[in-house]
Design a protein around this motif. Structure first.
Motif, PDB file in Angstrom:
ATOM      1  N   ARG A 147      18.291  72.824 -46.824  1.00 24.52           N
ATOM      2  CA  ARG A 147      17.054  72.129 -47.213  1.00 24.52           C
ATOM      3  C   ARG A 147      16.204  73.013 -48.128  1.00 24.52           C
ATOM      4  N   ILE A 148      16.083  74.283 -47.795  1.00 27.64           N
ATOM      5  CA  ILE A 148      15.323  75.212 -48.639  1.00 27.64           C
ATOM      6  C   ILE A 148      16.031  75.408 -49.971  1.00 27.64           C
ATOM      7  N   SER A 151      15.393  72.669 -52.341  1.00 29.66           N
ATOM      8  CA  SER A 151      14.041  72.719 -52.884  1.00 29.66           C
ATOM      9  C   SER A 151      13.898  73.765 -53.975  1.00 29.66           C
ATOM     10  N   GLU A 152      14.773  74.767 -53.969  1.00 25.46           N
ATOM     11  CA  GLU A 152      14.660  75.864 -54.927  1.00 25.46           C
ATOM     12  C   GLU A 152      15.551  75.695 -56.151  1.00 25.46           C
ATOM     13  N   VAL A 180      10.054  62.729 -48.029  1.00 24.94           N
ATOM     14  CA  VAL A 180       9.505  64.079 -47.860  1.00 24.94           C
ATOM     15  C   VAL A 180      10.432  65.100 -48.503  1.00 24.94           C
ATOM     16  N   LEU A 181      11.738  64.926 -48.298  1.00 19.85           N
ATOM     17  CA  LEU A 181      12.706  65.850 -48.898  1.00 19.85           C
ATOM     18  C   LEU A 181      12.640  65.777 -50.423  1.00 19.85           C
ATOM     19  N   GLU A 183      10.094  64.973 -52.181  1.00 19.46           N
ATOM     20  CA  GLU A 183       8.840  65.616 -52.583  1.00 19.46           C
ATOM     21  C   GLU A 183       8.995  67.130 -52.625  1.00 19.46           C
ATOM     22  N   GLN A 184       9.691  67.683 -51.647  1.00 17.84           N
ATOM     23  CA  GLN A 184       9.919  69.124 -51.619  1.00 17.84           C
ATOM     24  C   GLN A 184      10.796  69.564 -52.788  1.00 17.84           C
TER      25      GLN A 184
END
Length: 292
Positions: A147-148, A151-152, A180-181, A183-184
């Protein structure tokens, strides 16, 4: 995309494995599709792909980021924990009955060997419980890292598009709503949905693109380009569906909007230029006139 798809499948397999263990129905055959030593197991494929992408730079120049390397190590740990669980299941279900069947025909001179077998097998049940719990924990922690990482890393919309296609699986894996994901990953859900729609446009999937643009238009922070892109996608889908009046209506609105993507102009122009030949029925003259 292969890594993302495989991880979603691995997560689903682990959930199934845990449910079967809790219901007492977990069998060795249930684990073989999850983990093994060749491409037939999804976790093996995931591990190999992560090594290829995040460990061995094919051009010899690009080095993996810290986050990529960490995710690669997490997948490797997950693979090894799952292999240990597979071995324990094999010993419990297949190896132990065979050994005990041999004991009936063995002489007293083999008693010490069979006692040693029993000693090794006695801890299998405990290890199975611990193994299932460890695999469940590691897959959850690995999902956090993915998940991180999502986002990166930069996403041209391909990942966002894939995530929207497997919304239920995505929310089960990452434990957050899909919006939400997105958006991240993209700064806003609207931007993520717009990127997904643009990815569909590039592949000629106009109906799916329109669905993503329509959803994006309902989100907060939607950009000015979404409505125009929605008109373009609906216009091109109408063209494919032989709704030529609808084609002109939507593409006319798109053509009048600003900003407008120049790369979309040639295909729209080619579609409109054919309407005079394609149109039929009482509206043919009006369609031809408006197309011109």
């Amino acid at each position: 995309m292969d890594i993302l798809r495989d991880f979603l499948d691995v997560h689903q397999s682990v959930r199934d494995l845990v449910d079967r263990h809790r219901s007492g129905s977990l069998r060795f055959r249930n684990v073989t599709s999850l983990v093994g030593e060749d491409e037939s197991s999804v976790l093996f494929r995931l591990k190999e792909r992560c090594h290829a992408v995040f460990r061995h730079a094919p051009d010899g120049v690009r080095q993996p980021t810290h986050r990529e390397a960490l995710f690669d190590r997490a997948v490797g740990s997950l693979f090894h924990e799952a292999m240990k669980l597979r071995e324990d299941l094999y010993q419990s279900e297949i190896y132990a009955p065979r050994v005990r069947a041999l004991r009936d025909g063995a002489g007293e001179e083999s008693k010490a060997l069979f006692d040693e077998f029993e000693r090794m097998l006695a801890g299998v049940a405990t290890r199975l419980e611990e193994g299932v719990r460890e695999v469940e924990t590691v897959v959850r922690r690995t999902a956090d890292q993915l998940r991180i990482l999502l986002s990166e890393c930069g996403d041209d919309g391909t990942a966002a598009r894939f995530l929207t296609e497997r919304e239920a699986d995505v929310e089960a894996v990452f434990d957050v709503p899909l919006l939400v994901l997105l958006e991240q990953m993209h700064g806003s859900a609207a931007a993520g949905l717009e990127r997904a729609g643009c990815s569909y446009l590039a592949s000629g999937y106009f109906e799916l693109a329109a669905a993503r643009f329509a959803e994006a238009s309902r989100q907060e922070g939607v950009g000015p380009s979404v409505e125009a892109l929605l008109d373009y996608a609906l216009g091109m889908q109408a063209y494919l569906g032989r709704d030529y009046a609808g084609t002109l209506q939507r593409l006319s609105r798109w053509a009048a909007a600003t900003p407008r993507r120049p790369d979309l102009v040639p295909l729209a122009r080619d579609a409109v230029s054919r309407l005079e030949q394609l149109a039929e029925g009482p509206k043919r003259k009006a369609i031809a006139r408006d197309a011109t």
